[in-house]
Write a protein that holds these residues in place. Structure first.
Motif, PDB file in Angstrom:
ATOM      1  N   THR A 249       0.823  -1.212   0.000  1.00  0.00           N
ATOM      2  CA  THR A 249       0.000   0.000   0.000  1.00  0.00           C
ATOM      3  C   THR A 249       0.855   1.258   0.000  1.00  0.00           C
ATOM      4  OG1 THR A 249      -1.749  -1.189   1.202  1.00  0.00           O
ATOM      5  CG2 THR A 249      -1.859   1.207   1.212  1.00  0.00           C
ATOM      6  N   ILE A 250       1.909   1.284   0.812  1.00  0.00           N
ATOM      7  CA  ILE A 250       2.750   2.485   0.864  1.00  0.00           C
ATOM      8  C   ILE A 250       3.521   2.654  -0.443  1.00  0.00           C
ATOM      9  CG2 ILE A 250       4.868   1.526   1.879  1.00  0.00           C
ATOM     10  CD1 ILE A 250       3.137   4.855   2.772  1.00  0.00           C
ATOM     11  N   SER A 251       3.897   1.547  -1.070  1.00  0.00           N
ATOM     12  CA  SER A 251       4.577   1.637  -2.375  1.00  0.00           C
ATOM     13  C   SER A 251       3.649   2.245  -3.412  1.00  0.00           C
ATOM     14  CB  SER A 251       5.038   0.247  -2.824  1.00  0.00           C
ATOM     15  OG  SER A 251       6.018  -0.270  -1.947  1.00  0.00           O
ATOM     16  N   GLN A 252       2.385   1.863  -3.365  1.00  0.00           N
ATOM     17  CA  GLN A 252       1.392   2.411  -4.289  1.00  0.00           C
ATOM     18  C   GLN A 252       1.251   3.922  -4.085  1.00  0.00           C
ATOM     19  OE1 GLN A 252      -2.417   0.483  -3.946  1.00  0.00           O
ATOM     20  NE2 GLN A 252      -3.374   1.747  -5.535  1.00  0.00           N
ATOM     21  N   SER A 253       1.237   4.348  -2.823  1.00  0.00           N
ATOM     22  CA  SER A 253       1.135   5.770  -2.516  1.00  0.00           C
ATOM     23  C   SER A 253       2.334   6.539  -3.051  1.00  0.00           C
ATOM     24  CB  SER A 253       1.028   5.979  -0.996  1.00  0.00           C
ATOM     25  OG  SER A 253       1.160   7.342  -0.667  1.00  0.00           O
ATOM     26  N   LEU A 254       3.534   6.022  -2.753  1.00  0.00           N
ATOM     27  CA  LEU A 254       4.742   6.729  -3.167  1.00  0.00           C
ATOM     28  C   LEU A 254       4.881   6.772  -4.684  1.00  0.00           C
ATOM     29  CD1 LEU A 254       7.217   5.395  -0.442  1.00  0.00           C
ATOM     30  CD2 LEU A 254       6.122   7.642  -0.554  1.00  0.00           C
ATOM     31  N   ASN A 255       4.410   5.751  -5.350  1.00  0.00           N
ATOM     32  CA  ASN A 255       4.455   5.742  -6.823  1.00  0.00           C
ATOM     33  C   ASN A 255       3.589   6.863  -7.413  1.00  0.00           C
ATOM     34  OD1 ASN A 255       6.210   3.577  -7.018  1.00  0.00           O
ATOM     35  ND2 ASN A 255       4.567   2.046  -7.154  1.00  0.00           N
ATOM     36  N   LEU A 256       2.498   7.189  -6.729  1.00  0.00           N
ATOM     37  CA  LEU A 256       1.627   8.272  -7.196  1.00  0.00           C
ATOM     38  C   LEU A 256       2.303   9.633  -7.077  1.00  0.00           C
ATOM     39  CD1 LEU A 256      -1.757   7.170  -5.560  1.00  0.00           C
ATOM     40  CD2 LEU A 256      -1.282   7.278  -8.016  1.00  0.00           C
ATOM     41  N   LEU A 257       3.321   9.713  -6.191  1.00  0.00           N
ATOM     42  CA  LEU A 257       3.975  10.998  -5.916  1.00  0.00           C
ATOM     43  C   LEU A 257       5.357  11.108  -6.544  1.00  0.00           C
ATOM     44  CD1 LEU A 257       2.987  11.149  -2.137  1.00  0.00           C
ATOM     45  CD2 LEU A 257       2.048  12.593  -3.958  1.00  0.00           C
ATOM     46  N   GLN A 258       5.805  10.093  -7.236  1.00  0.00           N
ATOM     47  CA  GLN A 258       7.155  10.102  -7.807  1.00  0.00           C
ATOM     48  C   GLN A 258       7.189  10.881  -9.111  1.00  0.00           C
ATOM     49  OE1 GLN A 258       9.880   9.093  -6.260  1.00  0.00           O
ATOM     50  NE2 GLN A 258       8.562   8.599  -4.541  1.00  0.00           N
ATOM     51  N   ILE A 259       7.129  12.211  -8.965  1.00  0.00           N
ATOM     52  CA  ILE A 259       7.290  13.094 -10.121  1.00  0.00           C
ATOM     53  C   ILE A 259       8.409  14.074  -9.811  1.00  0.00           C
ATOM     54  CG2 ILE A 259       4.914  12.898 -10.925  1.00  0.00           C
ATOM     55  CD1 ILE A 259       4.242  15.431  -9.464  1.00  0.00           C
ATOM     56  N   GLU A 260       8.989  14.665 -10.817  1.00  0.00           N
ATOM     57  CA  GLU A 260      10.186  15.474 -10.618  1.00  0.00           C
ATOM     58  C   GLU A 260       9.922  16.727  -9.795  1.00  0.00           C
ATOM     59  OE1 GLU A 260      12.093  16.320 -14.278  1.00  0.00           O
ATOM     60  OE2 GLU A 260      12.460  14.215 -14.797  1.00  0.00           O
ATOM     61  N   SER A 261       8.797  17.365  -9.996  1.00  0.00           N
ATOM     62  CA  SER A 261       8.537  18.636  -9.317  1.00  0.00           C
ATOM     63  C   SER A 261       7.242  18.520  -8.517  1.00  0.00           C
ATOM     64  CB  SER A 261       8.415  19.772 -10.339  1.00  0.00           C
ATOM     65  OG  SER A 261       8.147  20.991  -9.690  1.00  0.00           O
ATOM     66  N   LEU A 262       7.380  18.527  -7.180  1.00  0.00           N
ATOM     67  CA  LEU A 262       6.225  18.423  -6.304  1.00  0.00           C
ATOM     68  C   LEU A 262       5.921  19.775  -5.683  1.00  0.00           C
ATOM     69  CD1 LEU A 262       7.000  15.103  -4.376  1.00  0.00           C
ATOM     70  CD2 LEU A 262       5.317  15.426  -6.178  1.00  0.00           C
ATOM     71  N   LEU A 263       4.624  20.075  -5.542  1.00  0.00           N
ATOM     72  CA  LEU A 263       4.217  21.258  -4.801  1.00  0.00           C
ATOM     73  C   LEU A 263       4.404  21.010  -3.312  1.00  0.00           C
ATOM     74  CD1 LEU A 263       0.922  22.069  -6.744  1.00  0.00           C
ATOM     75  CD2 LEU A 263       3.180  23.101  -7.081  1.00  0.00           C
ATOM     76  N   GLU A 264       4.289  22.071  -2.512  1.00  0.00           N
ATOM     77  CA  GLU A 264       4.522  21.938  -1.066  1.00  0.00           C
ATOM     78  C   GLU A 264       3.596  20.913  -0.428  1.00  0.00           C
ATOM     79  OE1 GLU A 264       4.143  24.678   2.958  1.00  0.00           O
ATOM     80  OE2 GLU A 264       4.789  25.621   1.099  1.00  0.00           O
ATOM     81  N   LYS A 265       2.315  20.958  -0.760  1.00  0.00           N
ATOM     82  CA  LYS A 265       1.351  20.028  -0.179  1.00  0.00           C
ATOM     83  C   LYS A 265       1.685  18.594  -0.556  1.00  0.00           C
ATOM     84  CE  LYS A 265      -3.624  19.453   0.479  1.00  0.00           C
ATOM     85  NZ  LYS A 265      -4.974  19.956   0.104  1.00  0.00           N
ATOM     86  N   GLU A 266       2.083  18.398  -1.815  1.00  0.00           N
ATOM     87  CA  GLU A 266       2.445  17.061  -2.279  1.00  0.00           C
ATOM     88  C   GLU A 266       3.702  16.563  -1.582  1.00  0.00           C
ATOM     89  OE1 GLU A 266       2.743  18.208  -6.309  1.00  0.00           O
ATOM     90  OE2 GLU A 266       0.729  17.547  -6.850  1.00  0.00           O
ATOM     91  N   THR A 267       4.661  17.471  -1.354  1.00  0.00           N
ATOM     92  CA  THR A 267       5.892  17.084  -0.665  1.00  0.00           C
ATOM     93  C   THR A 267       5.601  16.681   0.768  1.00  0.00           C
ATOM     94  OG1 THR A 267       7.163  18.631  -2.038  1.00  0.00           O
ATOM     95  CG2 THR A 267       8.207  17.855  -0.020  1.00  0.00           C
ATOM     96  N   GLY A 268       4.638  17.365   1.403  1.00  0.00           N
ATOM     97  CA  GLY A 268       4.249  17.000   2.765  1.00  0.00           C
ATOM     98  C   GLY A 268       3.680  15.588   2.828  1.00  0.00           C
ATOM     99  N   ILE A 269       2.862  15.235   1.841  1.00  0.00           N
ATOM    100  CA  ILE A 269       2.297  13.887   1.793  1.00  0.00           C
ATOM    101  C   ILE A 269       3.396  12.868   1.495  1.00  0.00           C
ATOM    102  CG2 ILE A 269       0.665  12.383   0.580  1.00  0.00           C
ATOM    103  CD1 ILE A 269      -1.076  14.853   0.115  1.00  0.00           C
ATOM    104  N   LEU A 270       4.332  13.238   0.629  1.00  0.00           N
ATOM    105  CA  LEU A 270       5.471  12.364   0.347  1.00  0.00           C
ATOM    106  C   LEU A 270       6.280  12.123   1.615  1.00  0.00           C
ATOM    107  CD1 LEU A 270       7.388  10.888  -1.641  1.00  0.00           C
ATOM    108  CD2 LEU A 270       8.546  13.089  -1.986  1.00  0.00           C
ATOM    109  N   ALA A 271       6.498  13.170   2.412  1.00  0.00           N
ATOM    110  CA  ALA A 271       7.272  13.048   3.652  1.00  0.00           C
ATOM    111  C   ALA A 271       6.613  12.073   4.620  1.00  0.00           C
ATOM    112  CB  ALA A 271       7.431  14.421   4.310  1.00  0.00           C
TER     113      ALA A 271
END
Length: 461
Positions: A96-118
């Protein structure tokens, strides 16, 4: 508070979220429905209803996916993996966590997206540590620390630094671990936001307690307490933080063997607690310390209050653990008091015999025509059964009422754990029930229950 900080709080201390679910959900839009599901899952998780939380977060993830909202889906999957982690379902958590991180693996993340990635990286590190992948977990937490720092989430950064220190300890690198905690403390001392500083000091105090640096743990927890008490004077909502800090400070003082002061802190924590669970935990810690130091009379006075608080708890992992903790202490009290009684009786008998021999040595005792009756009368089988339980009634080397009341309490804990579908809690409760039958010399029942607990524990691992 940033959303990522809220999520870190969920992962680190499992408190501070909404405690009551809405009676019904009537949203005005699909987005509102999904958002409500996310918050409802948080409430269930905070209440210890992990299986229900996982079900709700799964619904939220599906709903966000159908809306094409990858950010909401990733956050839902973060929370879902956290529920799986706490349930011991490692493979599901990892997937499940791999699926989440795959959704966020883009080169340029916004602040909110980076918070979720963290927060996702932080949870992934916990899963990796649980799987024994300690070095990988360390690297993951380093990435989480950088992500938290990039969005200015101080509490999140501190939590991931503490996790790095945990990993270093597991790897045997205690010097690096200590240095990392010292760096985190130095950064925290310059923090101007009082609430953030108080939370960080408490987190560090608990971390130092875990590694055995009790003197500094005490110092930081006392600093945190002073700040939270000031904040509570301005806003009663900080009473929750005050009670949590008092509880942690009591634990450190107990480890320092400062029993009197530790008991005082536990009493204060119970008094200022804003919810039944924290109050019950404070009372149980107080009872545990009294039992450990063999203060039987003082321990007895706490029992009615603890029993009353246990009845007020809704079924959850925490309530199961509280019931088992209480039962374990009751067993220790029964054994300890019996040993104390036997020691006193032996001493008194010896002293009486010595006085009798000295006083009557000139008078021979005539042989008796009458045999001395056997005083060890068997205790008749009890007519009382354990309600709704397949477990037999324990024999009584304890008092008959105590053994039955402990068995009822543990049988109830087992049933609650099964209803919650929480294997961790079920194994814990079954293990203690097996221990009760061991103490009452019912070896077969003790063996069967202990084996059940071991089978469940092995499945979790």
């Amino acid at each position: 508070m940033p959303q990522s900080q809220k999520s870190e709080t969920l992962a680190q201390k499992n408190s501070g979220l909404v405690s009551n679910l809405p009676a019904s959900i009537h949203p005005d839009s699909q987005l509102a429905t999904t958002s409500t599901l996310l918050e409802s899952g948080k409430a269930l998780f905070a209440a210890g209803k992990l299986t229900e939380a996982a079900r709700v977060w799964q619904q939220a993830a599906v709903s966000y996916s159908e809306q094409g909202n990858s950010l909401g889906q990733a956050r839902s999957l973060n929370y879902l993996s956290l529920a799986y982690l706490n349930l011991g379902e490692w493979e599901k958590a990892q997937r499940t966590i791999s699926q989440s991180l795959n959704l966020l693996q883009i080169e340029s993340l916004l602040e909110k997206e980076t918070g979720i990635l963290a927060e996702g990286l932080n949870i992934q590190g916990n899963i990796q540590l649980a799987l024994g992948q300690t070095a990988i977990a360390l690297d993951t937490w380093k990435q989480a620390t950088s992500a938290y720092e990039s969005v200015g989430d101080i509490t999140g950064k501190l939590g991931s630094q503490i996790n790095q220190a945990r990993a270093l300890q597991h790897l045997g690198n205690y010097r690096r671990s200590q240095k990392l905690l010292e760096q985190a403390l130095a950064q925290l001392q310059s923090q101007t936001d009082a609430a953030t500083k108080a939370t960080g000091l408490r987190m560090l105090g608990v971390a130092l307690q875990a590694v055995g640096d009790l003197a500094q743990s005490r110092e930081l927890l006392e600093q945190s307490l002073a700040i939270t008490q000031q904040l509570e004077g301005q806003n009663p909502i900080f009473g929750r933080d005050t009670s949590a800090t008092l509880l942690s400070l009591g634990n450190t003082l107990a480890a320092l063997q400062e029993t009197k002061t530790a008991l005082k802190r536990y009493q204060q924590a119970a008094t200022v607690a804003t919810n039944s669970l924290t109050r019950t935990q404070a009372l149980l810690n107080q009872l545990n310390l009294l039992v450990k130091t063999q203060q039987w009379q003082e321990a007895q006075t706490l029992l009615p209050q603890i029993q009353s608080n246990l009845l007020s708890l809704s079924p959850s992992r925490a309530s199961v653990y509280a019931q088992v903790n209480f039962a374990a202490n009751l067993m220790k009290m029964e054994v300890g008091e019996r040993k104390t009684r036997e020691t006193r009786e032996t001493r008194e008998t010896r002293e009486t015999r010595e006085i009798f021999i000295i006083s009557n040595s000139q008078f021979p005792i005539p042989n008796s025509q009458f045999p001395i009756p056997n005083s060890q009368f068997p205790i008749p089988n009890s007519q009382f059964s354990i309600p709704n339980s397949q477990f037999p009634i324990p024999n009584s080397q304890f008092s008959i009422l105590n053994s039955q009341s402990i068995a009822k309490l543990l049988a109830k804990a087992v049933q609650e754990a099964r209803t919650l579908q929480d294997p961790h809690a079920e194994a814990y409760a079954l293990g203690q029930l097996g221990h009760l039958y061991e103490l009452t010399t019912q070896w077969q029942e003790a063996k069967e229950l202990t084996e059940q607990a071991i089978v469940i524990a092995r499945k979790i691992k």
